[in-house]
Design an enzyme around this catalytic site. Structure first.
Site, PDB file in Angstrom:
ATOM      1  CE1 TYR A  88       1.125  -1.128   4.219  1.00 27.11           C
ATOM      2  CE2 TYR A  88       0.071   0.942   4.761  1.00 27.11           C
ATOM      3  CZ  TYR A  88       0.892  -0.109   5.106  1.00 27.11           C
ATOM      4  OH  TYR A  88       1.469  -0.132   6.351  1.00 27.11           O
ATOM      5  CG  ASP A  90       1.996   4.314   5.779  1.00 28.32           C
ATOM      6  OD1 ASP A  90       1.209   5.263   5.971  1.00 28.32           O
ATOM      7  OD2 ASP A  90       2.475   3.642   6.700  1.00 28.32           O
ATOM      8  CB  SER A  97       2.964  -4.897   5.953  1.00 26.17           C
ATOM      9  OG  SER A  97       3.025  -3.543   6.277  1.00 26.17           O
ATOM     10  CG  ASN A 154       5.192  -4.860  13.516  1.00 29.17           C
ATOM     11  OD1 ASN A 154       4.914  -3.920  14.255  1.00 29.17           O
ATOM     12  ND2 ASN A 154       5.355  -4.710  12.207  1.00 29.17           N
TER      13      ASN A 154
END
Lengths: 494, 63
Positions: A88, A90, A97, A154
């Site tokens: 996407y 950003d 991601s 993450n």
């Protein structure tokens, strides 16, 4: 108590166009993603319902008044790919991601798949961009002029672990892990003291120890509390200090060692106190010292080099792993970690086949020696930038790799497979396989849900809140016995 | 990569000269030659007008 270290990496890529009258990075990023994504996947919307980037791990929620902290980018291009990733726009960058992975080696594979997706996007957009214009994509973190863009890791972490414990033990680790995670940079930025070459792309941009921001006053520990999972069980530890790596070893060590340190913290295994006297300053001191000899001060008065402090974490991790059952990947992480610290300690340049910042420095030094270039020569900055070009026939990292000068962690075959297939041992498998099999009936998706429109019934939401479920072992039989989405929903008990 | 230091591309030893050198020196020359070959290859792909290219590379700040 430790929970499975489900992890992933999100990368904002640098983007440029040559020979364009005017350049709008948002439009160009959108164009790339649109050119790449197949129509079937483009119509599936991203479901924002569970997103809340302003929730703070320290317990409070901020009202969205600060426009730099939240932007309504919901109208922008945003696709979910069959490998379970999100692709996407950003902050005016194309962002990939990765899907959720269960281990450091898989993160390398699916992170590299992201590079291939960006490379393929340039190719797919070739016929759409106006004649003569050329699109460039760089997997780095800085334009050399004070503007930085991120590469975030993450990790799934136990909600029971007190956040201050994470802060205490992770800051000294993050400040010093740069010696193997750094991607290297010519010069300094953001008001930092001048330097010819430094270890990290990102270090100059960290200004505070702990905070919610990601785009200014960047903190070493980011407190965003947006678990994309059951918030009573988990938090998602959102790491913003890392460099975007080309080297497979750098990514492997970055994720593997951090996972181990987080597990030790969850299990309350670290009795030592390595708290640094001035972490933000230490971050820059470590990055600005490619000789790896500078010492940083601890609050107890000790002065250690970054490598010495990493040895402390390594010894703890080794003992922790031996005390607990550890898998083959963790064993490889420990071996590579040990080899890296040992080699860096003896001769930093001996790591030129494995670490980004050393490989880039070796290339720059060879150029300087041959052409008699001073460190401010524009050609050296060009080499710095082009090291990160994702195109394999142009990127200087790939010149090294193709010449057999970079050690590999994963194979080209595994990376090619990961472009179109999800990891098999996390919920990304269910997401990716549903996309591949049932995309015409999926209206929206996110990390923790899929929304189906199977016809005249109301929309059906299938939550995927548990990151360790929805694996191939869990759902392959279910998927194989569901010829269409209606049957799948029925079989799920809906 | 100091081994590239004293050599220029033009002074790279020819194959027949290498054969008469002692082993250690030969290995060093081969390494130098290998580095030079790689630099030549990089020269071929490096974007032209480096100064202008680098100056015009300006990004919007991200996360």
């Amino acid at each position: 108590m430790t929970v499975p270290k489900i992890c992933g990496i999100e990368t904002e890529y640098g983007i440029a166009i040559r020979e364009a009258a005017d350049f709008n990075p948002i439009l160009t990023s959108s164009l790339l993603i649109n050119a790449y994504a197949k129509p079937a996947f483009k119509r599936v919307k991203w479901d924002y319902e569970e997103e809340n980037p302003l929730r703070d791990a320290r317990g409070f929620e901020r009202t969205p008044m600060d426009s730099s902290a939240v932007e309504d980018e919901s109208g922008l291009v945003n696709v979910i790919l069959p490998n379970g990733s999100r692709y996407y726009v950003d902050h005016a960058h194309p962002e990939y991601s990765s899907p959720e992975c269960s281990n450091a080696r898989d993160v390398v594979t699916w992170d590299k798949a992201g590079e291939r997706i960006l490379e393929d996007s340039i190719e797919a957009a070739r016929n759409i961009v106006p004649d003569g214009e050329r699109v460039f994509i760089y997997k780095n973190n800085s334009d050399g002029k004070g503007n930085s863009y991120g590469c975030h890791e993450n990790y799934l972490v136990d909600r029971q672990t007190p956040f201050p414990n994470l802060v205490k033990h992770v800051i000294p680790f993050f400040v010093t892990r740069q010696v193997f995670t750094g991607a290297g940079k010519v010069g300094a930025e953001n008001g930092s003291e001048g330097v010819d070459y430094q270890i990290s792309q990102r270090a100059d941009f960290f200004e505070v120890e702990v905070g919610l921001e990601t785009t200014f006053k960047r903190p070493i520990i980011n407190t965003r509390d947006e678990p994309h999972a059951d918030p009573d069980l988990y938090r998602r530890f959102h790491v913003i200090v890392g460099d975007a790596n080309m080297s497979e070893t750098s990514t492997f060590l970055k994720v593997g060692t951090t996972s181990l340190v987080l597990r030790m913290i969850e299990d309350d295994f670290i009795a030592d106190d390595f708290t640094l006297a001035v972490p933000v300053q230490a971050m820059r001191a470590v990055s600005h010292d490619p000789g790896c000899r500078a010492t940083i001060e601890l609050v107890d008065g000790r002065r250690l080099t970054a490598i010495e402090l990493q040895w402390e974490y390594f010894r703890l991790a080794k003992k922790y792993a031996l005390d607990n059952d550890f898998d083959a990947v963790t064993g490889d992480v420990l071996d590579t970690w040990e080899l890296t610290l040992d080699s860096l300690e003896r001769d930093t340049m001996s790591m030129s086949r494995r670490l980004d910042w050393v490989a880039k420095l070796a290339m720059l030094e060879a150029y300087r020696a041959r052409d008699g270039l001073a460190w401010d020569a524009p050609k050296l900055r060009m080499i710095d930038l082009q090291y990160h070009d994702v195109r394999r026939h142009k990127g200087l990292y790939y010149k090294l790799q193709n010449a057999g000068k970079m050690e590999r962690i994963v194979s080209d075959e595994a990376i090619a497979y990961a472009v179109d297939h999800p990891p098999e041992d996390t919920r990304a498998y269910f997401r990716g396989e549903c996309l591949r099999r049932f995309s015409p009936t999926i209206v929206a998706a996110s990390w923790d849900a899929l929304i189906f429109d199977t016809g005249d019934e109301p929309l059906r939401k299938v939550p995927t809140l548990e990151p360790t479920r929805g694996t191939k072992a869990h759902v392959q039989q279910l998927l194989d016995s569901s010829p269409d989405a209606s049957t799948l929903i029925h079989n799920l008990g809906g | 990569m100091a081994e590239g230091g004293g050599q220029t591309r033009k002074s790279r030893p020819k194959k027949d000269e290498e054969q008469t050198q002692p082993e250690e020196q030969k290995a060093s020359s081969e390494a130098t030659s290998e580095v030079d070959d790689l630099l030549d290859e990089i020269d071929e792909v490096l974007e032209e007008n480096a100064e202008e290219f680098v100056r015009s590379y300006v990004q919007k700040g991200g996360q």
